[in-house]
Design a protein around this motif. Structure first.
Motif, mmCIF file in Angstrom:
data_model
loop_
_atom_site.group_PDB
_atom_site.id
_atom_site.type_symbol
_atom_site.label_atom_id
_atom_site.label_comp_id
_atom_site.label_asym_id
_atom_site.label_seq_id
_atom_site.Cartn_x
_atom_site.Cartn_y
_atom_site.Cartn_z
ATOM 1 N N ALA A 126 35.306 42.385 32.079
ATOM 2 C CA ALA A 126 35.434 42.111 30.651
ATOM 3 C C ALA A 126 36.334 43.121 29.974
ATOM 4 O O ALA A 126 36.201 44.322 30.169
ATOM 5 C CB ALA A 126 34.047 42.145 29.997
ATOM 6 N N CYS A 127 37.233 42.609 29.166
ATOM 7 C CA CYS A 127 38.076 43.445 28.319
ATOM 8 C C CYS A 127 37.679 43.071 26.895
ATOM 9 O O CYS A 127 37.994 41.971 26.425
ATOM 10 C CB CYS A 127 39.547 43.164 28.594
ATOM 11 S SG CYS A 127 40.631 44.403 27.887
ATOM 12 N N GLY A 128 36.914 43.952 26.257
ATOM 13 C CA GLY A 128 36.307 43.591 24.976
ATOM 14 C C GLY A 128 35.263 42.517 25.231
ATOM 15 O O GLY A 128 34.470 42.620 26.150
ATOM 16 N N ARG A 129 35.299 41.451 24.452
ATOM 17 C CA ARG A 129 34.354 40.338 24.656
ATOM 18 C C ARG A 129 34.959 39.234 25.515
ATOM 19 O O ARG A 129 34.348 38.185 25.701
ATOM 20 C CB ARG A 129 33.902 39.764 23.314
ATOM 21 C CG ARG A 129 32.952 40.684 22.575
ATOM 22 C CD ARG A 129 32.190 40.002 21.460
ATOM 23 N NE ARG A 129 31.715 38.653 21.686
ATOM 24 C CZ ARG A 129 30.560 38.334 22.275
ATOM 25 N NH1 ARG A 129 29.775 39.269 22.736
ATOM 26 N NH2 ARG A 129 30.212 37.065 22.396
ATOM 27 N N ARG A 130 36.140 39.485 26.035
ATOM 28 C CA ARG A 130 36.818 38.471 26.840
ATOM 29 C C ARG A 130 36.495 38.658 28.321
ATOM 30 O O ARG A 130 36.718 39.720 28.892
ATOM 31 C CB ARG A 130 38.324 38.563 26.627
ATOM 32 C CG ARG A 130 39.101 37.562 27.421
ATOM 33 C CD ARG A 130 40.578 37.649 27.139
ATOM 34 N NE ARG A 130 41.300 36.747 28.019
ATOM 35 C CZ ARG A 130 42.599 36.694 28.111
ATOM 36 N NH1 ARG A 130 43.345 37.491 27.365
ATOM 37 N NH2 ARG A 130 43.179 35.871 28.939
ATOM 38 N N ALA A 131 35.971 37.605 28.943
ATOM 39 C CA ALA A 131 35.681 37.622 30.378
ATOM 40 C C ALA A 131 36.953 37.235 31.128
ATOM 41 O O ALA A 131 37.589 36.232 30.809
ATOM 42 C CB ALA A 131 34.559 36.647 30.706
ATOM 43 N N LEU A 132 37.307 38.068 32.106
ATOM 44 C CA LEU A 132 38.464 37.769 32.950
ATOM 45 C C LEU A 132 37.940 37.276 34.292
ATOM 46 O O LEU A 132 37.368 38.049 35.056
ATOM 47 C CB LEU A 132 39.323 39.020 33.152
ATOM 48 C CG LEU A 132 39.821 39.723 31.887
ATOM 49 C CD1 LEU A 132 40.676 40.927 32.257
ATOM 50 C CD2 LEU A 132 40.591 38.764 30.999
ATOM 51 N N GLY A 133 38.133 36.027 34.553
ATOM 52 C CA GLY A 133 37.645 35.454 35.807
ATOM 53 C C GLY A 133 38.593 35.739 36.951
ATOM 54 O O GLY A 133 39.289 36.757 36.981
ATOM 55 N N LYS A 134 38.647 34.817 37.879
ATOM 56 C CA LYS A 134 39.563 34.920 39.009
ATOM 57 C C LYS A 134 40.865 34.261 38.594
ATOM 58 O O LYS A 134 40.873 33.106 38.173
ATOM 59 C CB LYS A 134 38.969 34.225 40.238
ATOM 60 C CG LYS A 134 37.678 34.882 40.690
ATOM 61 C CD LYS A 134 36.983 34.069 41.752
ATOM 62 C CE LYS A 134 35.653 34.717 42.098
ATOM 63 N NZ LYS A 134 34.806 33.838 42.886
ATOM 64 N N ALA A 135 41.952 34.980 38.693
ATOM 65 C CA ALA A 135 43.253 34.444 38.293
ATOM 66 C C ALA A 135 43.629 33.256 39.169
ATOM 67 O O ALA A 135 43.430 33.275 40.379
ATOM 68 C CB ALA A 135 44.318 35.527 38.389
ATOM 69 N N SER A 136 44.182 32.234 38.548
ATOM 70 C CA SER A 136 44.550 31.015 39.280
ATOM 71 C C SER A 136 45.921 31.119 39.948
ATOM 72 O O SER A 136 46.206 30.392 40.893
ATOM 73 C CB SER A 136 44.523 29.815 38.335
ATOM 74 O OG SER A 136 45.400 30.039 37.245
ATOM 75 N N ASP A 137 46.767 32.024 39.448
ATOM 76 C CA ASP A 137 48.106 32.194 40.034
ATOM 77 C C ASP A 137 48.625 33.584 39.668
ATOM 78 O O ASP A 137 47.978 34.327 38.929
ATOM 79 C CB ASP A 137 49.057 31.088 39.552
ATOM 80 C CG ASP A 137 49.168 30.996 38.033
ATOM 81 O OD1 ASP A 137 49.006 32.034 37.338
ATOM 82 O OD2 ASP A 137 49.412 29.890 37.524
ATOM 83 N N THR A 138 49.816 33.925 40.183
ATOM 84 C CA THR A 138 50.351 35.270 39.929
ATOM 85 C C THR A 138 50.653 35.509 38.449
ATOM 86 O O THR A 138 50.521 36.630 37.969
ATOM 87 C CB THR A 138 51.627 35.558 40.762
ATOM 88 O OG1 THR A 138 52.571 34.522 40.527
ATOM 89 C CG2 THR A 138 51.321 35.665 42.231
ATOM 90 N N SER A 139 51.012 34.470 37.732
ATOM 91 C CA SER A 139 51.292 34.617 36.308
ATOM 92 C C SER A 139 50.022 35.035 35.558
ATOM 93 O O SER A 139 50.050 35.948 34.728
ATOM 94 C CB SER A 139 51.842 33.302 35.751
ATOM 95 O OG SER A 139 51.995 33.386 34.358
ATOM 96 N N GLU A 140 48.912 34.375 35.860
ATOM 97 C CA GLU A 140 47.658 34.733 35.200
ATOM 98 C C GLU A 140 47.181 36.114 35.667
ATOM 99 O O GLU A 140 46.669 36.905 34.870
ATOM 100 C CB GLU A 140 46.581 33.678 35.466
ATOM 101 C CG GLU A 140 45.329 33.924 34.661
ATOM 102 C CD GLU A 140 44.310 32.805 34.752
ATOM 103 O OE1 GLU A 140 43.671 32.524 33.718
ATOM 104 O OE2 GLU A 140 44.138 32.218 35.847
ATOM 105 N N ALA A 141 47.379 36.424 36.939
ATOM 106 C CA ALA A 141 47.004 37.752 37.453
ATOM 107 C C ALA A 141 47.790 38.833 36.720
ATOM 108 O O ALA A 141 47.236 39.868 36.332
ATOM 109 C CB ALA A 141 47.261 37.827 38.962
ATOM 110 N N ARG A 142 49.073 38.611 36.498
ATOM 111 C CA ARG A 142 49.911 39.555 35.757
ATOM 112 C C ARG A 142 49.377 39.737 34.330
ATOM 113 O O ARG A 142 49.305 40.854 33.820
ATOM 114 C CB ARG A 142 51.365 39.078 35.731
ATOM 115 C CG ARG A 142 52.311 40.014 34.988
ATOM 116 C CD ARG A 142 53.739 39.486 34.991
ATOM 117 N NE ARG A 142 54.288 39.432 36.327
ATOM 118 C CZ ARG A 142 54.820 40.459 36.983
ATOM 119 N NH1 ARG A 142 54.873 41.637 36.400
ATOM 120 N NH2 ARG A 142 55.300 40.311 38.194
#
Length: 192
Positions: free
Chosen positions: A74-90
């Motif tokens: 979590a970054c603040g109240r935002r949950a970061l799940g598993k990135a679907s691709d390199t763009s989302e991972a970035r």
């Protein structure tokens, strides 16, 4: 001797349990919808998913202990799940760059008698500021795939970590101190 079912497909959780001498009798990944509910905090999400995974598996394994877990970055109240691709991972890694974030580890154990115990372990992690070359180098490996927040603290991303407060094994995927205490507290005994 107790039988233990691990309701997780994570090879990291298996490796972590092996570090403390616990070898599940069976690994049965739970098939649940991991989509966050509206306005659900990352902490609550981690707990709910761990509990749902345990409940999804327990009925098929009467007389066994069932252990389930989930990790939410979590970054603040935002949950970061598993990135679907390199763009989302970035995007995820750029968001974590130079900042403190929290890793919520939900753990749920159901005993053979149906007693359920669950909790969330929180670890704070601070990343150094990441440059474009850091991101390019990290994303050139496939380590980010399948990882909450798009990173594995035990791998290449270890160079991003300025500090950590709390359980290191929680960030890897399972707080060993808590799991051991929960299992023993419910009467789990594994043969040596």
């Amino acid at each position: 001797m107790s039988k233990l079912i691990l309701a997780s497909a994570s090879p990291r959780r298996l490796e972590l349990l092996a570090q403390i001498g616990i070898v599940p009798d069976q690994v049965v990944p739970a098939d649940i919808d991991e989509t966050p509910h509206a306005d659900e905090s990352p902490r609550r999400l981690a707990l709910r998913l761990a509990e749902e995974k345990a409940r999804a598996v327990v009925n098929d394994y009467a007389g066994c202990f069932v252990l389930a877990a989930d990790t939410v970055v979590a970054c603040g109240r935002r949950a970061l799940g598993k990135a679907s691709d390199t763009s989302e991972a970035r995007k995820f890694l750029s968001l974590l760059s130079g900042r403190r974030h929290r890793v919520h580890g939900g753990i749920c154990v159901i005993a053979p008698d149906g007693t359920m115990r669950s909790r969330v372990i929180e670890t704070q992690v601070i990343f150094r500021r990441l440059g474009d070359d850091d991101l390019a180098r990290y994303l050139s490996h496939d380590e980010w795939q399948g990882k909450a927040g798009a990173y594995a603290i035990q791998g290449y991303a270890s160079v991003f970590v300025k500090s950590i407060t709390g359980s290191y094994s929680n960030v890897v995927g399972l707080s060993l101190c808590e799991v051991d205490g929960m299992l023993r507290g419910l009467g789990f005994k594994q043969g040596m």
